[in-house]
Write an enzyme that holds these catalytic residues in place. Structure first.
Site, PDB file in Angstrom:
ATOM      1  N   ASP A   1      40.740  32.666  36.584  1.00  0.00           N
ATOM      2  CA  ASP A   1      39.515  32.015  37.031  1.00  0.00           C
ATOM      3  C   ASP A   1      38.476  33.026  37.496  1.00  0.00           C
ATOM      4  OD1 ASP A   1      38.028  29.589  37.965  1.00  0.00           O
ATOM      5  OD2 ASP A   1      38.339  30.514  39.926  1.00  0.00           O
TER       6      ASP A   1
ATOM      7  N   GLU B   1      38.236  33.465  32.161  1.00  0.00           N
ATOM      8  CA  GLU B   1      37.103  32.550  32.339  1.00  0.00           C
ATOM      9  C   GLU B   1      35.973  33.407  32.898  1.00  0.00           C
ATOM     10  OE1 GLU B   1      34.273  30.271  34.356  1.00  0.00           O
ATOM     11  OE2 GLU B   1      35.945  30.810  35.654  1.00  0.00           O
TER      12      GLU B   1
END
Length: 643
Positions: A309, A362
């Site tokens: 993330d 990401e």
């Protein structure tokens, strides 16, 4: 049997930043000492004056369980006899100022159910896995030339019971996995499952990095879920959050009374956009903690990949900070050199042990070579989310079709860089929250046109090179944006339009699985060629997707206006007959029924720089996929074999 004191070599490696299974040393582990079974507790707290273990077993009074400092750099350990599986505990830490703090174990395998904050003793070993066939098959194939179509799931809101209670891991194994398989997905991506105190953080602000959340059951219940996924042929990817952690008192913040897991400098530590703290990547023990954690999910839970993330927040010191709070590195730049080295070391270490793992970044930045190997100057991931494609496509799709011709470049610009990284095309949860509206409700036009627009978006996405990801609810056209305290609008399937959308996505997914041209050469330029990229006046794109077999290719035509075209000429590379392999406009999907029902025969009329052409019907707001006739393909193959 585990030693009653951590070994000197393990401690050396931990403090060096290279103890990559530190979860086997730190935390709470069952062992025996002088014939007595108990638990060895081990924790890193270098600034502490004293550390005690408190829990059910001593009535939360640590005076008789003072830990021993076993390393110069602040590791404490203690064997406590008679402690049983499931008992609650914490560390009571006396700071250098003499104050007391009570902390959950950073390495705990299990946590008290919220709103409780204690850690729980848990025997993690002993689950009997039945996914051997899956694991063996994974070693035989590279993911690059295999289909990958990911269903992103938030376990707490995919579906709830009538009383609003959560489904457990085992109940979801029965409900969710069969649904995912039926819908034709290859992987489930789970939003963060590390223990977290606040439901509406969706798991992205964790307190227990080694504890799968107790909201849905025990760690072995989660193992059962993953095992069932693998037995059903579904891979499991988990969101992993090494960029920041929550400030709750029982968590990592000022763990021993001073900054420890976070940077000492508040300007570097603070993530003001999220109200969290950044990990300090200059501390070797933090590197041991994080890389071990990545491997932990792969080792103990057989996770197939990690979606890392907010990579941009690691790469840049000032990500999400107002300009008045900006800082610079030693070279005057914005980059975070320690975090960059951490990411490289993470990927090198993970791939050395799990060569077929999925490590997905990401990353919303334009950092180069994210998916290049470290030895080639890259960060070492093997996939990156294509945020540029997502932003351009949603901006385009939200326009009234009358005005799309002026922004045709939004459809085609991604092909300028699509082979610069190994991309995943994401339509994720981030696009359907915080007032952004659901995917369906982003679409312009009347009720029918909204569904048709969404169908053509999905069709274009499936044809575009790159692996695929769709957030739950998008497959049946959830009308409202995702409500993170409620389950999906399953009642919408009582309406024809939503049910038709679900049929459409199911069939599109299964088409994807069946057609190698849609995935085998995803990351090679040989797998794609334009027919017509420039028909902005009619908002139509057409292109070819190819497999390694020269006779195996698909022609994909997308119409982004509500105008039907009859007898539309399109260039094709081979003579013969073409059949309509797929059409998003058929009535069962909610379409208008404009179809190409018979074979399309080529004409020796060059068009779109192709040697042949066919005339076809292009439905309104639709994706049509053509395929060379099988008989023609067989004849071509036979001729080639005859020489």
């Amino acid at each position: 049997m585990m030693s009653v004191i951590p070994g000197s070599q393990d401690l050396y490696l931990f403090h060096e930043g290279s103890l990559f299974q530190s979860y086997k040393v730190m935390g709470a582990h069952f062992t025996e000492h002088e014939g007595v079974r108990g638990v060895r507790f081990t924790v890193w707290a270098p600034h502490a004056r004293e550390v005690r273990v408190i829990g059910d077993f001593n009535f939360w009074n640590g005076s008789g369980h003072v830990m021993n400092r076993v390393s110069t750099w602040g590791v404490w350990s203690l064997f406590v006899p008679g402690v049983k599986d499931g008992e609650y505990y914490k560390y009571e830490i006396v700071t250098t100022h003499g104050t007391l703090v009570w902390k959950a174990d950073p390495y705990a395998f299990y946590s008290e159910l919220k709103p409780g904050t204690a850690s729980r003793i848990y025997e993690l070993n002993g689950y009997e896995w039945k996914d051997q066939a899956w694991q063996a098959g994974k070693q035989q194939h590279s993911s690059y030339n295999r289909p990958m179509n990911i269903y992103e799931v938030h376990m707490g809101t995919w579906k709830k019971k009538a009383e609003g209670e959560y489904y457990t891991y085992r109940e979801l194994a029965d409900e969710l996995i069969d649904y995912v398989a039926h819908m034709g997905y290859t992987h489930i991506e789970l939003m963060p499952l590390a223990e977290h105190p606040y439901d509406r953080s969706w798991g992205y602000q964790a307190t227990g990095y080694y504890a799968v959340t107790s909201r849905f059951g025990t760690p072995k219940d989660f193992m059962y879920f993953v095992d069932r996924c693998h037995q059903t042929g579904i891979g499991v990817i988990m969101d992993w959050v090494p960029g920041h952690f929550v400030k709750d008192d029982h968590g990592l913040r000022q763990f021993d009374g001073q900054p420890l897991y976070e940077y000492n400098d508040p300007q570097r530590a603070e993530k003001p956009e999220w109200g969290t703290l950044s990990f300090d990547f200059t501390k070797p023990e933090v590197i041991s903690f994080l890389i071990s954690n990545a491997l932990f999910w792969l080792d103990m839970f057989h996770i197939d990949g990690l979606r890392v993330d907010a990579v941009a927040s690691l790469l840049y010191l000032n990500f999400g900070k107002p300009r008045e709070q900006w800082i610079r590195n030693a070279h005057g730049g914005d980059e975070n050199p320690e975090a960059i080295e951490f990411l490289k070391k993470l990927n090198q270490t993970v791939f050395a042990q799990y060569p077929q793992v999925l490590m997905m970044a990401e990353d919303s930045s334009d950092w180069p070579l994210v998916t290049a190997p470290v030895y080639a100057g890259g960060l070492g991931f093997n996939y990156k989310w294509n945020m540029g494609w997502m932003n351009d496509m949603l901006k385009y799709m939200e326009m009234d079709p009358l005005f799309r011709k002026g922004s045709h470049n939004l459809l085609t610009f991604s092909f300028m860089y699509t082979y610069s990284e190994n991309y995943v095309l994401p339509l994720s949860h981030d696009e359907v929250v915080h007032g952004k509206k659901s995917l369906l409700n982003k679409m312009p036009g009347d009720y029918w046109q909204k569904f048709a627009n969404l169908r053509v978006l999905y069709g274009y996405m499936m044809g575009h090179p790159g692996k695929k990801l769709l957030f739950m609810g998008g497959e049946f056209g959830q009308f409202d944006e995702w409500k993170d305290l409620e389950d999906l609008e399953w009642e919408m399937l009582g309406y024809d339009s939503h049910r038709g959308m679900q049929y459409y996505v199911r069939d599109l997914n299964h088409l994807y699985l069946q057609e190698k041209a849609l995935w085998e050469l995803d990351h090679q330029q040989e797998g794609f060629s334009w027919i017509d990229a420039d028909d902005s006046s009619q908002s139509i794109t057409s292109f070819i997707r190819k497999s390694s077999d020269p006779d195996d290719f698909l022609i994909i035509v997308c119409n982004f206006t509500p105008v039907t075209h009859i007898g539309f000429r399109i260039g094709v590379p081979r003579a013969g007959e073409y059949i309509e392999r797929f059409n998003s406009d058929i009535p069962v999907y909610g379409g208008s029924g404009q179809m190409n029902t018979g074979p399309l025969k080529t004409e020796t009329f060059s068009w779109h720089y192709q040697p042949y052409s066919v005339r076809m019907t292009i439905p309104p707001l639709a994706t049509v996929i053509l395929k060379p006739s099988k008989l023609r393909r067989k004849a071509s193959t036979a001729k080639r074999e005859r020489g």
